[in-house]
Write an enzyme that holds these catalytic residues in place. Sequence first.
Site, mmCIF file in Angstrom:
data_model
loop_
_atom_site.group_PDB
_atom_site.id
_atom_site.type_symbol
_atom_site.label_atom_id
_atom_site.label_comp_id
_atom_site.label_asym_id
_atom_site.label_seq_id
_atom_site.Cartn_x
_atom_site.Cartn_y
_atom_site.Cartn_z
ATOM 1 N N LYS A 234 2.989 3.128 10.317
ATOM 2 C CA LYS A 234 1.737 3.639 10.893
ATOM 3 C C LYS A 234 1.980 4.427 12.172
ATOM 4 C CE LYS A 234 -1.614 0.882 8.490
ATOM 5 N NZ LYS A 234 -2.599 -0.184 8.477
ATOM 6 N N ARG A 268 2.022 -6.505 4.979
ATOM 7 C CA ARG A 268 1.853 -5.469 3.951
ATOM 8 C C ARG A 268 2.747 -4.278 4.285
ATOM 9 N NH1 ARG A 268 -1.176 -0.955 3.186
ATOM 10 N NH2 ARG A 268 -2.104 -0.605 1.137
HETATM 11 C C1 7PM Z 1 -3.022 6.602 5.347
HETATM 12 C C2 7PM Z 1 -3.244 5.780 6.437
HETATM 13 C C3 7PM Z 1 -2.778 6.102 4.112
HETATM 14 C C4 7PM Z 1 -3.200 4.447 6.275
HETATM 15 C C5 7PM Z 1 -2.718 4.764 3.950
HETATM 16 C C6 7PM Z 1 -2.951 3.959 5.024
HETATM 17 C C7 7PM Z 1 -4.055 -1.587 5.280
HETATM 18 C C8 7PM Z 1 -4.617 -1.858 4.039
HETATM 19 C C9 7PM Z 1 -4.079 0.219 4.161
HETATM 20 C C10 7PM Z 1 -3.948 -2.632 6.250
HETATM 21 C C11 7PM Z 1 -4.944 -4.063 4.599
HETATM 22 C C12 7PM Z 1 -1.404 2.206 4.603
HETATM 23 C C13 7PM Z 1 -2.839 2.512 4.932
HETATM 24 N N1 7PM Z 1 -3.702 -0.298 5.330
HETATM 25 N N2 7PM Z 1 -5.054 -3.090 3.699
HETATM 26 N N3 7PM Z 1 -4.624 -0.710 3.356
HETATM 27 N N4 7PM Z 1 -4.413 -3.844 5.845
HETATM 28 N N5 7PM Z 1 -5.383 -5.299 4.295
HETATM 29 O O1 7PM Z 1 -0.586 2.327 5.537
HETATM 30 O O2 7PM Z 1 -3.489 -2.464 7.381
HETATM 31 O O3 7PM Z 1 -1.061 1.898 3.468
HETATM 32 S S1 7PM Z 1 -3.924 1.866 3.712
#
Ligand code: 7PM
Length: 290
Positions: A234, A268
């Site tokens: 991130k 995750r």
């Molecule tokens: C762009 C930015 C694409 C962020 C995808 C993401 C989380 C999640 C995501 C989290 C839970 C990623 C995120 N992030 N579910 N889904 N917690 N519970 O990095 O932090 O995959 S999407």
Amino acid sequence: MPEESITGAVLDCAGRSLDLGSPRVMGVLNITPDSFSDGGQLFRHEGIDQEALCRRADAMVSAGAAVLDIGGESTRPGAAAVSEQQELDRVLGALTMLRPRFDVVISLDTSSPSVMDAGAAAGANMINDVRALTRPGALAAAAASGLPVCLMHMQGQPHSMQSHPEYDDVVNAVRTFFMQRVDACHAVGIDDPRIILDPGFGFGKTVDHNYQLLAELPRLAALGYPVLVGLSRKSMVAAILDRSMEQRLPASLGLAVIAALKGARLIRVHDVAETFDALAMVDAMEQRQS
Ligand code: 7PM
């Protein structure tokens, strides 16, 4: 609120048990055309690349993933909206592929009641909702599924959440939000042993907010529910170290270890093998701690 801490609980995930006595890895499987950070496309115009999906899932399970998280909607800031039907096709397609092949907890990254209904019927074990069951019908669908749910905090909506995040006290705001959503869950019969909480790193938060939440994660874990975190690759890495997406693994491992030491039980990530090894060090220490 739970009477005693259940952070070391064993979750009942539709018959599969998930032992959170040690920090566990959740592997991300994005079934979206714009997979932002997982290095390869599992979805193209023609549909799911079934072979690539199975290969990726197999590698994650072999590397020690306790959970696979299947998502069909990109929540990336500015991502194109996905119709509910499209999301359903992607998630169910992936679930139908993976369910008979892998004896692992499968989580659905969804906010859509129809995906929750169909996914539960097709053998999913957990619901991971970045909107914390706030969509109309989501609470009822999650309740009916009988599955554990992860309630994530987000300020605003994905398309605009990073434009101007503001809090008096981000940790208090997230705590208050959690208590409200837990009440909403109780009201529909989703009881404590089915609830997981996630502060939602990067979802309507500045870099300062993200690091404050990380530092004070024990205050969130103290609510008594297992805590899940998503930190992998991130922008809180890029804010400290100017690293491209492909260069964020070492820093992401650092964040995973910090989160686990501060009480997170589900991490995750995109890089399962590396995270599994890093967390094994936390576990080895914690198991010997009196
Ligand atoms: C762009 C930015 C694409 C962020 C995808 C993401 C989380 C999640 C995501 C989290 C839970 C990623 C995120 N992030 N579910 N889904 N917690 N519970 O990095 O932090 O995959 S999407």
